[in-house]
Scaffold this active site. Structure first.
Site, mmCIF file in Angstrom:
data_model
loop_
_atom_site.group_PDB
_atom_site.id
_atom_site.type_symbol
_atom_site.label_atom_id
_atom_site.label_comp_id
_atom_site.label_asym_id
_atom_site.label_seq_id
_atom_site.Cartn_x
_atom_site.Cartn_y
_atom_site.Cartn_z
ATOM 1 N N HIS A 1 0.860 -1.184 0.000
ATOM 2 C CA HIS A 1 0.000 0.000 0.000
ATOM 3 C C HIS A 1 0.894 1.232 0.000
ATOM 4 C CE1 HIS A 1 0.856 -0.644 4.252
ATOM 5 N NE2 HIS A 1 0.360 0.542 4.567
ATOM 6 N N HIS B 1 1.030 3.997 1.901
ATOM 7 C CA HIS B 1 1.421 4.765 3.077
ATOM 8 C C HIS B 1 2.934 4.987 3.034
ATOM 9 C CE1 HIS B 1 -2.267 4.075 5.894
ATOM 10 N NE2 HIS B 1 -2.308 5.260 5.328
ATOM 11 N N ASP C 1 5.355 4.933 5.158
ATOM 12 C CA ASP C 1 6.299 4.016 5.809
ATOM 13 C C ASP C 1 6.503 2.730 5.023
ATOM 14 O OD1 ASP C 1 3.616 3.412 6.537
ATOM 15 O OD2 ASP C 1 4.256 2.298 8.295
ATOM 16 N N HIS C 2 5.788 2.588 3.902
ATOM 17 C CA HIS C 2 5.955 1.412 3.051
ATOM 18 C C HIS C 2 6.462 1.758 1.651
ATOM 19 C CE1 HIS C 2 3.838 -1.594 5.683
ATOM 20 N NE2 HIS C 2 3.476 -0.450 6.236
ATOM 21 N N HIS D 1 -7.463 -2.535 5.639
ATOM 22 C CA HIS D 1 -6.608 -1.567 6.327
ATOM 23 C C HIS D 1 -7.336 -0.223 6.272
ATOM 24 C CE1 HIS D 1 -3.120 0.288 7.965
ATOM 25 N NE2 HIS D 1 -2.629 0.782 6.838
ATOM 26 N N ASP E 1 -0.270 -4.027 5.969
ATOM 27 C CA ASP E 1 -0.977 -3.646 7.184
ATOM 28 C C ASP E 1 -2.435 -4.092 7.091
ATOM 29 O OD1 ASP E 1 1.416 -2.420 7.539
ATOM 30 O OD2 ASP E 1 0.631 -0.391 7.764
ATOM 31 N N HIS F 1 6.163 -5.601 11.669
ATOM 32 C CA HIS F 1 5.509 -4.290 11.696
ATOM 33 C C HIS F 1 5.078 -3.898 13.107
ATOM 34 C CE1 HIS F 1 2.502 -1.151 10.566
ATOM 35 N NE2 HIS F 1 3.303 -0.986 9.524
#
Length: 388
Positions: free
Chosen positions: A70, A72, A74-75, A195, A265, A338
């Site tokens: 995804h 976001h 942090d990914h 998510h 996530d 995670h």
């Protein structure tokens, strides 16, 4: 590109980053590398993934594919630097100086990137406005959710000079994306998982591999016919061999290869369950946990229920939720990933950290019914073929 068989070696997963949201001094942002024989595939590319690769045994030049769960930050914030590292990236040259990267050979095998809608726009805009040139081509395939447009890319920018126009928009059919990649050795399928934003769970499946062969079963016939021992290689592949006296030997039936399930996530990965059934390795997030008398940051007002409710409200899971899902799909191994930045990643050297991470693993194990491993940065987990 033709891939060599990998059944003779193990498949390895190296965790490059195991933090959620905020990194810490002991955990980097999300990323992991899957080794398939000599090839490497990345799953997510959080900030500083390139640095983590340099600290690991993963070779940048072996990376063939990148899968984003995804978008976001942090990914995905580390994706452009990783691409620059893999594809000989640079910022161009001064006026009047030729740079071969302005004319990319698009006939070379590209680095392939898979991700949800927005992945292509993120890459194209990032490369455009940082003036980044590549020496090798890449291609972006997007896994389109049912609510996504069929063709629009969320950007009006033209293709990057190194971007192939063959990027697919892969529709979801019967709730999954089946065989988004497939060759003679391995395949990748995916499904949406729940998510706070569109998110994907990936399932990597090795094709059937040779069965276990009992040489003693075949040796009398082979010796009697004075046949070369090379026939054993043919039998090992599950094929039949006719000997000089008419005896037909049949090799052992092929058996299922390995299956690895890598989730992004999620507070509910149920849609991926049919694809992930009986997986050899499940990598599942466990962002938040209630650890009274273990974690010094535990709030007096918290309970297992309040922590779970808070995790779900943010689109995440607790260790117990991960353990339950692993049990539901019959996962042979469960590795948690995670983690909130409050959970340290130095449990291999710091006793107090080990107490916390062991407590998290035990919460999952109580639901899963077997041992659970908590990932830490630069840890490698091998996935070997079953003995039977």
């Amino acid at each position: 590109m033709q891939r060599l068989p990998i059944h003779s070696s193990s498949i390895g997963v190296t965790f490059l980053g195991t933090a959620s949201a905020m990194p810490s001094s002991t955990r980097n942002h999300s990323a992991l590398a899957l080794r398939l024989g000599s090839d490497v595939w990345l799953f997510d590319c959080g900030e500083a993934t390139q640095h983590q690769i340099q600290k690991s045994t993963v070779k940048m030049g072996k990376i063939e594919k990148i899968f984003i769960t995804h978008t976001h930050g942090d990914h995905i914030f580390g994706l452009l630097p990783v691409l620059a590292g893999c594809l000989n990236g640079a910022g161009g040259t001064a006026e009047g100086v030729d740079d071969p990267r302005t004319q990319v050979n698009l006939d070379e095998p590209p680095l392939e990137i898979y991700g949800p809608l927005g992945t292509r726009a993120y890459i194209r805009n990032g490369l455009k406005f940082t003036h980044t040139l590549f020496g090798r081509p890449f291609v972006v395939h997007e896994l389109r959710f049912l609510s996504d447009p069929d063709t629009r890319d969320y950007t009006e920018l033209p293709l990057h000079a190194a971007e192939l126009p063959s990027g697919r928009n892969i529709p979801q059919i019967d709730g999954v994306w089946a065989d988004v990649y497939k060759d003679e050795v391995v395949s990748v399928s995916a499904a949406p998982i729940m998510h706070s934003v569109p998110c994907v769970g990936y399932v990597v499946t090795e094709g059937p591999v040779p069965g276990k062969i009992d040489a003693k079963k075949y040796l009398p016939d082979i010796k009697r016919n004075k046949a070369p021992m090379s026939v054993m290689r043919t039998l090992q592949e599950g094929k039949s061999v006719e000997l000089a006296d008419g005896t037909v030997l049949q090799g052992p039936p092929r058996r299922n290869g390995r299956k690895i399930t890598i989730l992004g996530d999620t507070y509910d990965p149920s849609p991926v369950a049919p694809l992930a059934q009986d997986t050899d390795l499940l990598i599942h997030e466990a962002t938040n946990a209630h650890l009274p008398n273990v974690d010094p940051h535990t709030k007096e007002t918290d309970t297992y229920e309040t922590v779970q409710d808070r995790a779900i409200s943010r689109g995440h899971s607790t260790p117990q939720m991960a353990g339950l899902f692993a049990k539901r799909i019959g996962a042979k191994r469960l590795v948690l990933n995670h983690f909130s930045s409050r959970y340290p990643g130095d449990d291999h050297v710091e006793p107090s950290s080990k107490l916390i991470m062991d407590a998290i693993a035990n919460l999952a194990a109580a639901e899963y019914g077997d041992l659970v491993l908590c990932a830490r940065d630069l840890m490698t987990v091998e996935v070997t073929l079953p003995t039977s």
